[in-house]
Design a protein around this motif. Structure first.
Motif, PDB file in Angstrom:
ATOM      1  N   ILE A 391      39.883 -45.098  41.191  1.00 32.41           N
ATOM      2  CA  ILE A 391      40.108 -43.890  40.400  1.00 32.41           C
ATOM      3  C   ILE A 391      38.741 -43.480  39.870  1.00 32.41           C
ATOM      4  N   VAL A 392      38.195 -42.410  40.441  1.00 35.98           N
ATOM      5  CA  VAL A 392      36.799 -42.037  40.218  1.00 35.98           C
ATOM      6  C   VAL A 392      36.729 -40.837  39.291  1.00 35.98           C
ATOM      7  N   ASN A 393      35.958 -40.956  38.205  1.00 36.95           N
ATOM      8  CA  ASN A 393      35.693 -39.805  37.366  1.00 36.95           C
ATOM      9  C   ASN A 393      34.701 -38.897  38.085  1.00 36.95           C
ATOM     10  N   ILE A 394      35.104 -37.658  38.318  1.00 38.80           N
ATOM     11  CA  ILE A 394      34.318 -36.767  39.166  1.00 38.80           C
ATOM     12  C   ILE A 394      32.978 -36.430  38.531  1.00 38.80           C
ATOM     13  N   SER A 395      32.961 -36.183  37.238  1.00 40.28           N
ATOM     14  CA  SER A 395      31.724 -35.810  36.565  1.00 40.28           C
ATOM     15  C   SER A 395      30.711 -36.954  36.566  1.00 40.28           C
ATOM     16  N   ALA A 396      31.205 -38.172  36.283  1.00 36.95           N
ATOM     17  CA  ALA A 396      30.309 -39.330  36.184  1.00 36.95           C
ATOM     18  C   ALA A 396      30.039 -39.986  37.527  1.00 36.95           C
ATOM     19  N   ASP A 397      30.927 -39.748  38.507  1.00 40.04           N
ATOM     20  CA  ASP A 397      30.877 -40.454  39.794  1.00 40.04           C
ATOM     21  C   ASP A 397      30.910 -41.969  39.567  1.00 40.04           C
TER      22      ASP A 397
END
Length: 429
Positions: A391-397
């Motif tokens: 589950i990847v946070n898009i902003s933080a990568d």
């Protein structure tokens, strides 16, 4: 279809004070919300993100926690002739649950406009710095004014206008009317390569020769990722997607704020003449924004709802089922409670108890904790679920992670550089 019209250039002088409050703003601080009513049958219900029904004593100003008044003239936007005034001079509640924006032929304070001494006063207000939204149903019930040279509008601008300028920021015109077309309204998109007279839009005309000044009507957009539909009184009259832009950039998958205004004059509507009477009033019954739920008119499938399980078979949990902003999101024994029921929305958010999985302080570094917060449209609230179960946070990568791979109950989750270890593997709806 009438081809529009004016350059709406939001860097003009009157916005200098108002919009400066919004620049760099990253968190929604004046949002009211109700919990999503979500069920195990994968049917999600939109939450109310913003509502103003303009209740209050007659003559009082608008709620300053929701709106700010812009002041000044407006030379940059199609050479309008009005001066926008502060306070309740031209925008006031009527005591019957309405906001009344009044355009008058007057100049009580020797206001100076780009063309000389101003001839008219009116009002314009926005929610910049107070409320933005990304996607949802944005609607208002309004009774329009009438007359040659009168130009009411309900519209939106990209919240990044201070950083990238217009038209790159994008503009969504939910409703515009020009007085010489009493029975017609226009809905238009403006962005890089399709601004001003090249905007992409359509018009809607009331049947039977009726005028929008004769009664209230509801103007709305249903806004989803890569899709916007316009309606009048529930009748959809156009839908736009990136395919309509001729290869130009779609500028509408990000936060926008709302604007209400009543302009006088301009190259598109023309100018008042001997047939135009004053004062003219734009009467607003309510403005409401409800969240995009992944279904219905927004054109997506319903959000997928269920538990998110990971290390040691434990679940992503809202500590104590507390809906307060800042409540830690932790690892906990799976128990089927509402605090562990997450909806994967098509806008990229993960939602529980009506709020979003968010990064503390909007930070993006390794070790940043996650918590529950109002859904603001901020990029740090968007997540992607990979085929590898990250589950990847898009902003933080970075990946959702169990600190120290410790499966103890109430261990607050964080983000960390994706490494493929068991502490970052999840089974989601």
């Amino acid at each position: 279809m009438k081809r529009r019209h004016a350059l709406r250039t939001p860097t003009r002088r009157l916005l200098a004070a108002g919009l400066s409050l919004a620049l760099g703003w990253t968190a929604l601080t004046a949002m009211t919300a109700t919990a999503d009513q979500e069920t195990d049958t994968d049917v999600s219900t939109a939450a109310v993100l913003f509502h103003d029904d303009f209740n209050g004593p007659a003559g009082s100003a608008v709620d300053s926690s929701k709106w700010q008044l812009e002041t000044g003239d407006n030379s940059g936007n199609n050479r309008e002739h009005q001066y926008y005034t502060p306070g309740n001079n031209n925008a006031a509640l009527d005591g019957n649950g309405n906001l009344v924006i009044t355009a008058r032929k007057e100049n009580p304070n020797n206001y100076q406009c780009w063309y000389g001494t101003c001839q008219y006063t009116s009002a314009r207000m926005n929610t910049a710095g107070k409320f933005t939204t990304t996607y949802g149903k944005v609607e208002a019930r309004i009774k329009l004014p009438r007359g040659q040279g009168i130009w009411p509008a309900f519209w939106m601008l990209g919240n990044d206008i201070g950083q990238i300028g217009w038209p790159a920021s994008g503009e969504i015109d939910i409703m515009e009317n020009i007085g010489r077309e009493p029975g017609t309204v226009h809905g238009t998109l403006h962005g890089p390569g399709y601004s001003g007279g090249g905007g992409i839009g359509a018009s809607y005309t009331l049947p039977g020769g009726r005028a929008f000044a004769d009664d209230f009507h509801t103007f709305a957009v249903d806004w989803a990722p890569d899709r916007i539909s316009w309606s009048v009184d529930g009748v959809t009259y156009q839908t736009r997607t990136p395919a309509d832009l001729g290869g130009n950039q779609w500028a509408f998958n990000k936060p926008f704020f709302m604007i209400l205004n009543l302009a006088v004059g301009g190259e598109w509507p023309g100018y008042p003449d001997g047939s135009t009477t004053f004062p003219q009033q734009m009467i607003v019954d309510y403005v409401t924004v409800t969240s995009y739920d992944g279904g219905g008119d927004n054109g997506g499938g319903n959000g997928r709802t269920g538990q998110i399980s990971g290390l040691a078979g434990k679940c992503v949990d809202v500590a104590g089922a507390n809906t307060a902003n800042g409540t830690p999101v932790v690892l906990y024994d799976c128990n089927g409670s509402s605090a562990q029921r997450w909806t994967v929305h098509s806008d990229g958010t993960l939602r529980a108890l009506g709020k979003c999985l968010s990064l503390v302080g909007n930070a993006t570094g390794d070790g940043t904790k996650v918590h529950l917060w109002d859904c603001t449209g901020n990029a740090t609230q968007r997540w992607a679920i990979s085929g590898a179960r990250d589950i990847v946070n898009i902003s933080a990568d970075k990946c959702l992670d169990v600190p120290w791979a410790d499966p103890a109950n109430n261990n607050q989750l964080q983000i960390a550089t994706c490494s493929g270890n068991a502490a970052q593997k999840w089974t989601a709806p």
